[in-house]
Design an enzyme around this catalytic site. Sequence first.
Site, short mmCIF file in Angstrom:
data_model
loop_
_atom_site.label_atom_id
_atom_site.label_comp_id
_atom_site.label_asym_id
_atom_site.label_seq_id
_atom_site.Cartn_x
_atom_site.Cartn_y
_atom_site.Cartn_z
N GLY A 169 0.81 -1.21 0.00
CA GLY A 169 0.00 0.00 0.00
C GLY A 169 0.84 1.26 0.00
O GLY A 169 2.05 1.23 -0.24
N THR B 174 3.97 8.10 0.19
CA THR B 174 3.56 8.91 -0.97
C THR B 174 3.31 10.38 -0.62
O THR B 174 3.26 11.22 -1.51
CB THR B 174 2.26 8.36 -1.59
OG1 THR B 174 1.30 8.19 -0.56
CG2 THR B 174 2.52 7.04 -2.30
N ASP B 175 3.11 10.68 0.65
CA ASP B 175 2.86 12.07 1.02
C ASP B 175 3.38 12.32 2.42
O ASP B 175 3.12 11.55 3.33
CB ASP B 175 1.37 12.41 0.92
CG ASP B 175 0.49 11.40 1.64
OD1 ASP B 175 0.40 10.26 1.16
OD2 ASP B 175 -0.07 11.74 2.69
N1 HPA Z 1 -3.32 8.97 5.79
C1 HPA Z 1 -3.84 7.75 5.77
N2 HPA Z 1 -3.55 6.88 4.81
C2 HPA Z 1 -2.71 7.24 3.84
C3 HPA Z 1 -2.15 8.50 3.82
C4 HPA Z 1 -2.47 9.41 4.85
O1 HPA Z 1 -1.99 10.54 4.89
N3 HPA Z 1 -1.36 8.57 2.72
C5 HPA Z 1 -1.45 7.37 2.08
N4 HPA Z 1 -2.26 6.57 2.77
#
Ligand code: HPA
Length: 237
Positions: free
Chosen positions: A89, A205-206
């Site tokens: 994921g 990813t962030d």
């Molecule tokens: N929060 C929860 N799940 C996630 C996030 C997030 O910022 N980024 C990718 N999956």
Amino acid sequence: MTPHNQAQPGDYAEAVLLPGDPLRAKWIAETFLADARQVNGVRNCLGFTGSYKGKRVSVQATGMGQPSLSIYVHELINSYGVKTLLRVGTCGGLNAKVKVRDVILAQAASTDSAIVKDRFGPYNFAPIADFGLLRKAAEKAEAAGLKVHAGNMLSSDIFYHREPGLEGYGLLPDHGVIGVEMEAAALYTLAARFGVRALAVCTMTDCLITGEQIDADARQTSLKDMVTLALEVAIEG
Ligand code: HPA
């Protein structure tokens, strides 16, 4: 067959990759597996079985969040005999040392979810990864030159917090929780309950500190690296 899965007994391999997104399950099957065939399409929550380097492997989407994942994982274990579950994921980053594109191996998964918290009465259960899978993934990630971190993940029921940035995460970042996603704690708790093995592997990813987000090209390359890693672990496990 189950209410959520049309596969027949024997349709799944003993090892299953678990992306949240059904289209990512399809992409994994089409990109990485030989002779892949669709085994589930109920609710479009796609599942496939094929082979990777000559070994039988499946991929099943779980949907987003711990309630949805719990349904698919419960049935994979109890109706289809699955023994090794590898979540693939994405996650948000809660620690400045972890950069976008890095891979996080969820050694443990903290959670705000009642699905785990309410099970144990006065106890705080610590959902943890299978050590053998974790060790293998760490060795293979390092050998492949990936930037990898093993640590405590937060599996949250909340994506959109009222507070900006790290504020919604309380003391967790100060206690070594490095990433946030929405599924691993329930996966680990079910694996513990039924005596099977699980590991969550996530691409960051962030970043919730800087707001940086991975771009589309980097996302695809990083996902490929992560899926390859999970498949290598799955076939050796
Ligand atoms: N929060 C929860 N799940 C996630 C996030 C997030 O910022 N980024 C990718 N999956």
